[in-house]
Design an enzyme around this catalytic site. Structure first.
Site, PDB file in Angstrom:
ATOM      1  N   PRO A 130       0.802  -1.230   0.000  1.00 21.48           N
ATOM      2  CA  PRO A 130       0.000   0.000   0.000  1.00 21.48           C
ATOM      3  C   PRO A 130       0.833   1.279   0.000  1.00 21.48           C
ATOM      4  CG  PRO A 130      -0.980  -1.609   1.470  1.00 21.48           C
ATOM      5  CD  PRO A 130       0.320  -2.191   1.012  1.00 21.48           C
TER       6      PRO A 130
ATOM      7  N   TRP B 217      -1.952  -5.165  -5.181  1.00 14.42           N
ATOM      8  CA  TRP B 217      -1.838  -5.266  -6.642  1.00 14.42           C
ATOM      9  C   TRP B 217      -1.267  -6.609  -7.080  1.00 14.42           C
ATOM     10  CZ3 TRP B 217      -4.955  -1.656  -7.376  1.00 14.42           C
ATOM     11  CH2 TRP B 217      -4.821  -0.390  -6.808  1.00 14.42           C
TER      12      TRP B 217
ATOM     13  N   THR C  63      -1.409  -9.959  -8.855  1.00 16.81           N
ATOM     14  CA  THR C  63      -2.141 -10.778  -9.814  1.00 16.81           C
ATOM     15  C   THR C  63      -2.269 -12.186  -9.248  1.00 16.81           C
ATOM     16  OG1 THR C  63      -1.339  -9.490 -11.695  1.00 16.81           O
ATOM     17  CG2 THR C  63      -2.137 -11.716 -12.164  1.00 16.81           C
TER      18      THR C  63
ATOM     19  N   ARG D 162     -15.929   1.353 -43.680  1.00 13.40           N
ATOM     20  CA  ARG D 162     -16.840   2.428 -43.280  1.00 13.40           C
ATOM     21  C   ARG D 162     -16.820   3.533 -44.330  1.00 13.40           C
ATOM     22  NH1 ARG D 162     -21.249   4.239 -40.384  1.00 13.40           N
ATOM     23  NH2 ARG D 162     -20.843   6.272 -39.405  1.00 13.40           N
TER      24      ARG D 162
ATOM     25  N   GLY E  39     -14.834   6.551 -34.267  1.00 12.95           N
ATOM     26  CA  GLY E  39     -15.795   7.585 -33.882  1.00 12.95           C
ATOM     27  C   GLY E  39     -16.688   7.119 -32.745  1.00 12.95           C
ATOM     28  N   GLY E  40     -17.975   7.421 -32.863  1.00 10.53           N
ATOM     29  CA  GLY E  40     -18.926   7.049 -31.815  1.00 10.53           C
ATOM     30  C   GLY E  40     -18.968   5.552 -31.578  1.00 10.53           C
TER      31      GLY E  40
ATOM     32  N   GLU F 291       4.548  -3.109 -13.142  1.00  9.73           N
ATOM     33  CA  GLU F 291       5.956  -3.499 -13.307  1.00  9.73           C
ATOM     34  C   GLU F 291       6.848  -2.316 -13.670  1.00  9.73           C
ATOM     35  OE1 GLU F 291       7.076  -7.315 -14.755  1.00  9.73           O
ATOM     36  OE2 GLU F 291       4.981  -7.891 -15.010  1.00  9.73           O
TER      37      GLU F 291
ATOM     38  N   SER G  95       5.786   4.347 -16.474  1.00  6.36           N
ATOM     39  CA  SER G  95       6.598   4.965 -17.533  1.00  6.36           C
ATOM     40  C   SER G  95       7.599   5.949 -16.947  1.00  6.36           C
ATOM     41  CB  SER G  95       5.694   5.672 -18.540  1.00  6.36           C
ATOM     42  OG  SER G  95       5.000   4.730 -19.334  1.00  6.36           O
TER      43      SER G  95
END
Length: 408
Positions: free
Chosen positions: A132, A162, A164, A292, A364-365, A388, A391
């Site tokens: 934590p 955290w 896994t 599209r 788009g939408g 891990e 950045s």
């Protein structure tokens, strides 16, 4: 030593196509369901075990591939299918790498098979490092392991976060402080065997992305493990601590701790995961742009869309090459003199975030809805720049490596 190559050999291509088929036929059709359920996709892991993907043998074959490309190739294809499910399949690998990086041959042979189980009784494992109050700042770990010499046992207390597969794992690998005076140099890794009293699951996190992967706290209350569960053994630990104390007195060179050794080995693999997610989003966007139509023509006919796709593909290929270079260097014992492992994770992670965002923009939408997978891919991609090593931490590692200065 294998020569560096950008071409997979015939055997690797066969494995890649096999993995791609599993990702397309098994993982992708289940992706949306398990993302919504936010539960471990045990049936998919079981299928992976049945065909041999989720197994110690397969993982070992890829890990020890002399070209270094086995693991990144595997990660890219599975995460092309879906990041959340893929992480459930490969999450055990981080714990396995922790044992491979720090354990004795006997420990490797004893514990890694128990991490996977078999096709009839699938198991998972968890690597528990973050806390934590200590994520990237590994020197601030508080989980403590104290040696009980009379019983030849280590007593572990603390809370991990955290993790896994945390709490549901058959085997937990826990990083703990054994000498608080040495900061990050005073850490060691321990195996916590199945059913050990005192280990329990804390909070299970509801996440923005990779929701099919179980992430939780792991609470350790007077957890006692045999001396044989100290990875590397006590003699090796005592020697390492003695060197660290001596160098601390002299202000000498930095000594790597167990957690950082695991992360360094796994960073290019995380980069490969990011490449897989980015590639998946790019392919959806490319197909959509070709089919599209707006104003009577496919939207890819517009430079604004076509140039985005060109940039997306360029970044993906560049990220893959950085990952492959770092993976080849690692397996062939080439030192990361320019932090090439961190470079690969940094660039690939940022690429995944950018490419998935561009894919949404191209759709788009539609891209903003759950009817199309790029919305999920964008949520999933956010994790790569965080876990891990964020950045920012990768940039710090690179800058320190290049300059030789203790940049903060």
């Amino acid at each position: 030593m294998a020569e560096f190559t950008m071409e997979l050999n015939d055997e690797q291509k066969e494995v890649r196509d096999w993995l791609h088929g599993f990702a397309a036929d098994v993982i992708r059709p289940a992706a949306a369901e398990w993302d919504e359920r936010e539960e471990t996709p045990w049936p998919v892991i079981q299928e992976a075990a049945k065909v041999g993907i989720y197994s110690l043998d397969f993982y070992a074959q890829q890990y020890f591939d002399a070209t270094g490309l086995g693991i990144p190739m595997t990660m890219e294809e599975l995460f092309w299918g879906d990041a959340g499910i893929a992480l459930s399949i490969v999450g055990t690998g981080l714990a396995a790498v922790g044992v491979l990086a720090n354990g004795t041959e006997e420990q490797i042979g004893t514990w890694i098979p128990q991490m996977y189980g078999d096709a009839h009784d699938v198991k998972v494992a968890a690597f528990c490092s973050s806390e934590p109050d200590a994520g990237s700042d590994v020197a601030s770990l508080r989980t403590r392991a104290v040696y009980d010499e009379a019983k030849d046992e280590w007593v572990i207390n603390g809370t991990k976060t955290w993790a896994t597969n945390g709490g549901i794992a058959n085997v937990h690998v826990v990083v703990a402080v054994v000498d608080p005076d040495l900061g990050s140099k005073g850490h060691a890794s321990f195996i916590v065997p199945p059913g050990t009293p005192g280990l329990s699951q804390g909070q299970k996190f509801k996440k923005h992305g990779i929701r099919a992967s179980h992430t939780a706290e792991v609470v350790l209350e007077d957890v006692r493990v045999p001396g044989s569960c100290l990875l590397g053994g006590k003699e090796k630990l005592d020697e390492r601590l003695a060197r660290a104390r001596e160098k601390a007195k002299k202000g000498g060179e930095r000594v790597k701790n167990a957690a950082m050794a695991t992360f360094e080995a796994s960073r290019p693999a995380v980069g490969a995961m990011a490449v897989g997610t980015a590639r998946a989003a790019y392919e959806v966007a490319l197909e959509y742009a070709q089919t599209r139509e707006q104003f009577g023509r496919p939207i890819i006919d517009n430079q604004g869309v076509a140039f985005q796709l060109a940039d997306m593909r360029t970044r993906i290929d560049a990220a893959r090459l950085l990952v492959w270079r770092a993976s080849w260097m690692a397996v062939n014992g080439k030192p990361f003199t320019a932090a090439e492992g961190s470079m690969s994770k940094l660039f690939a992670s940022e690429t995944a975030k950018e490419v998935t965002a561009q894919a949404i923009q191209i759709l788009g939408g539609n891209g903003y809805t759950r009817e199309y997978p790029v919305e999920r891919m964008h949520r999933d991609a956010a994790i790569y720049t965080i876990f891990e090593g964020t950045s920012e931490i990768q940039r710090l590692v690179i800058a320190r490596t290049l300059s030789g200065m203790p940049i903060r």
